[in-house]
Scaffold this motif. Structure first.
Motif, PDB file in Angstrom:
ATOM      1  N   ARG A   6       0.832  -1.211   0.000  1.00 33.91           N
ATOM      2  CA  ARG A   6       0.000   0.000   0.000  1.00 33.91           C
ATOM      3  C   ARG A   6       0.864   1.258   0.000  1.00 33.91           C
ATOM      4  O   ARG A   6       0.602   2.205  -0.732  1.00 33.91           O
ATOM      5  N   SER A   7       1.919   1.275   0.852  1.00 35.24           N
ATOM      6  CA  SER A   7       2.759   2.458   0.928  1.00 35.24           C
ATOM      7  C   SER A   7       3.523   2.666  -0.377  1.00 35.24           C
ATOM      8  O   SER A   7       3.740   3.794  -0.812  1.00 35.24           O
ATOM      9  N   GLY A   8       3.944   1.552  -1.012  1.00 30.46           N
ATOM     10  CA  GLY A   8       4.628   1.675  -2.300  1.00 30.46           C
ATOM     11  C   GLY A   8       3.728   2.248  -3.364  1.00 30.46           C
ATOM     12  O   GLY A   8       4.135   3.101  -4.149  1.00 30.46           O
ATOM     13  N   SER A   9       2.489   1.780  -3.415  1.00 31.88           N
ATOM     14  CA  SER A   9       1.522   2.294  -4.379  1.00 31.88           C
ATOM     15  C   SER A   9       1.233   3.768  -4.122  1.00 31.88           C
ATOM     16  O   SER A   9       1.124   4.564  -5.057  1.00 31.88           O
ATOM     17  N   GLN A  10       1.121   4.142  -2.851  1.00 35.23           N
ATOM     18  CA  GLN A  10       0.861   5.534  -2.507  1.00 35.23           C
ATOM     19  C   GLN A  10       2.016   6.429  -2.949  1.00 35.23           C
ATOM     20  O   GLN A  10       1.801   7.530  -3.456  1.00 35.23           O
ATOM     21  N   ALA A  11       3.255   5.947  -2.757  1.00 38.55           N
ATOM     22  CA  ALA A  11       4.422   6.730  -3.165  1.00 38.55           C
ATOM     23  C   ALA A  11       4.423   6.970  -4.669  1.00 38.55           C
ATOM     24  O   ALA A  11       4.734   8.069  -5.141  1.00 38.55           O
ATOM     25  N   ILE A  12       4.060   5.921  -5.436  1.00 37.63           N
ATOM     26  CA  ILE A  12       4.000   6.064  -6.896  1.00 37.63           C
ATOM     27  C   ILE A  12       2.919   7.065  -7.284  1.00 37.63           C
ATOM     28  O   ILE A  12       3.135   7.935  -8.144  1.00 37.63           O
TER      29      ILE A  12
END
Length: 253
Positions: A6-12
């Motif tokens: 989730r955090s990776g997707s949010q960063a993108i």
């Protein structure tokens, strides 16, 4: 889904939100960039730093501009479009209407190329560089064949703006129209963006699914049902040829 995913997707998503603020040779300061992106200043600062380190942005005095890696992507896209222009001109000459190729932006269909016919034509046959997805035939094609599904794609648009009395502003009505687009394999829009102007569009299939839309538009009194029936076969053929030559047309912001 894990917290890391989730955090990776949010960063993108946040990085794309920042990159999406830059159009053409636009320069933005950090504060303006944070405001337009809807992100905290500290978050924007971290994202901009990462984008600069990787060549997507460059610092210009107290502002930032797109960097060499973005420019390389634009050059690749221009080269890809050059590859398909013969197909666009061929179908334009065959149907006597201007033909346009569009890809999906955040909430718009972005016209990346147009071919004019070798006969007199109306200026209304050329769409603007960016047009609303929900009120245009090319936009409906892209929504209908969205990887996330038409319902989710429409939901992302938020409130549907009305441009004419015939613009679809109902979520349920638009999703139903998109289901019909998927069934028929083409989309139409009659006086939904501009009064008195009708559009027809078909999907362009690449290696990753539908990557673009190919369409024509003209005055409704010119683009009759009879002409629409004659236009669809050559438009579909051109879309197939374009798809063979372009494996991937990246979405733009």
């Amino acid at each position: 889904m894990s917290g890391t995913t989730r955090s990776g997707s949010q960063a993108i998503d946040r990085a794309l939100a920042v990159l999406g603020r830059f159009e053409g040779d636009r320069a933005l300061g950090l504060t303006d960039l944070a405001t337009e992106s809807g992100l905290p200043l500290s978050t924007t600062h971290r994202i901009v730093g990462a984008l600069c380190r990787n060549g997507y942005l460059v610092r210009d005095a107290d502002a930032y501009r797109v960097g060499p890696r973005v420019q390389a992507l634009v050059h690749r896209s221009d080269s890809a479009v050059d590859e398909v222009m013969p197909q666009l001109y061929a179908v334009a000459a065959g149907v006597g209407l201007a033909v346009s190729l569009g890809v999906q932006g955040r909430s718009t269909v972005v016209r990346v190329a147009s071919a004019r016919p070798p006969v007199e034509h109306s200026a209304c046959q050329l769409p603007a560089e960016r047009e609303p997805l929900h009120a245009t035939a090319m936009g409906k094609v892209l929504l209908a064949f969205s990887p996330e599904g038409p319902a989710a794609a429409v939901r992302r648009l938020g409130e549907l703006e009305s441009f004419t009395a015939r613009t679809s502003t109902s979520y349920a009505e638009l999703v139903a129209q998109l289901a019909e687009v998927r069934r028929r394999g083409f989309a139409s829009a009659d006086a939904e963006r501009v009064d008195g102007v009708r559009e027809i569009a078909v999907p362009v299939l690449g290696s990753g699914g539908v990557v673009a839309a190919l369409g024509v538009r003209a005055r409704s009194k010119r683009l009759t049902d009879e002409l629409a029936v004659r236009v669809l076969p050559p438009l579909r053929h051109a879309a197939t040829e374009v798809g063979k030559r372009i494996q991937v047309l990246d979405r733009v912001g």
